[in-house]
Design an enzyme around this catalytic site. Structure first.
Site, mmCIF file in Angstrom:
data_model
loop_
_atom_site.group_PDB
_atom_site.id
_atom_site.type_symbol
_atom_site.label_atom_id
_atom_site.label_comp_id
_atom_site.label_asym_id
_atom_site.label_seq_id
_atom_site.Cartn_x
_atom_site.Cartn_y
_atom_site.Cartn_z
ATOM 1 N N HIS A 47 -25.040 -9.850 -44.562
ATOM 2 C CA HIS A 47 -23.687 -9.366 -44.840
ATOM 3 C C HIS A 47 -23.331 -9.628 -46.306
ATOM 4 O O HIS A 47 -22.819 -8.731 -47.005
ATOM 5 C CB HIS A 47 -22.693 -10.061 -43.911
ATOM 6 N N GLU A 48 -23.602 -10.835 -46.771
ATOM 7 C CA GLU A 48 -23.278 -11.168 -48.161
ATOM 8 C C GLU A 48 -24.133 -10.376 -49.142
ATOM 9 O O GLU A 48 -23.654 -9.949 -50.202
ATOM 10 C CB GLU A 48 -23.449 -12.671 -48.401
ATOM 11 N N HIS A 51 -22.592 -7.089 -49.709
ATOM 12 C CA HIS A 51 -21.542 -7.136 -50.734
ATOM 13 C C HIS A 51 -22.143 -7.045 -52.133
ATOM 14 O O HIS A 51 -21.626 -6.331 -53.000
ATOM 15 C CB HIS A 51 -20.749 -8.442 -50.619
ATOM 16 N N GLU A 119 -15.617 -4.877 -46.113
ATOM 17 C CA GLU A 119 -16.135 -5.775 -45.077
ATOM 18 C C GLU A 119 -16.879 -4.989 -44.002
ATOM 19 O O GLU A 119 -17.961 -5.388 -43.553
ATOM 20 C CB GLU A 119 -14.997 -6.585 -44.444
#
Length: 201
Positions: A47-48, A51, A119
């Site tokens: 997930h990071e 980003h 997100e």
């Protein structure tokens, strides 16, 4: 070059920083390392990385700068927009006051909407990078259940965007000003990806 670091903090958290993939860092806390199993941690890290690869930190910074500029310009326009003591200008003075209040709120709503959409995109990226959304689903559920919730309450509104999960709770209008979608929405989208096998970013 991507740097990784472990922060000696009990709060279960992970975040990315940096303007582009060449100048980025992903950090995790000791708290989240203790809380998550390997599969869940893989989902969080993916997930990071989403980003980072989507340049979300840069996009968020630009959105925040634009929001601040809109707020500044609306105040300048009100205070220096011309004489306000003339009878003909009373209506425009009220309109200026209205805009001075409304413009910053509208700018913030747009900024928060952008943050929430990033997100969702990072969640979808995590499902794609790991091959399945199950790890991230498990991580989000574990955090939402309130495991080690107390340390997350140390967050402030200024740092809320740096959490893997929204550290504040609220419904209704509060969600419009939230940096994160609700955990239920995020899990529902990830479960849809699992059901259909389609990752939409």
């Amino acid at each position: 070059m991507l740097f990784r670091s472990i922060i000696p903090d009990d709060s279960p958290n992970a975040f990315a920083t940096g303007r582009n993939p060449e100048h980025a860092s992903v950090a995790v806390t000791e708290g989240i390392l203790r809380l998550m199993n390997d599969r869940e941690l893989e989902g969080v890290i993916a997930h990071e990385l989403g980003h980072v690869l989507h340049r979300d930190i840069l996009i968020s910074s630009v959105a925040a700068t634009i929001a601040s500029a809109i707020t500044f310009l609306s105040r300048m326009a009100f205070f220096f927009g011309g004489a306000r003591d003339d009878e003909d200008n009373r209506g425009s003075a009220w309109a200026g006051l209205f805009m001075m209040i409304l413009a910053p709120i509208a700018a913030m709503l747009i900024q928060m909407a952008i943050s929430r959409s990033r997100e969702f995109d990072a969640d979808a990226a995590a499902a794609r990078y790991t091959g399945a959304p199950d790890g991230l689903i498990g991580a989000l559920r574990k955090l939402e259940m309130g495991v080690a919730r107390v340390p997350m309450n140390d967050a402030s509104p200024a740092t809320a965007h740096m959490f893997i999960l929204n550290p504040f709770r609220g419904g209704g209008l509060t969600r419009l000003f939230s940096t994160h979608p609700s955990t239920e929405e995020r899990i529902a989208r990830l479960e849809e990806i699992r059901r259909t096998g389609i990752v939409v970013t």
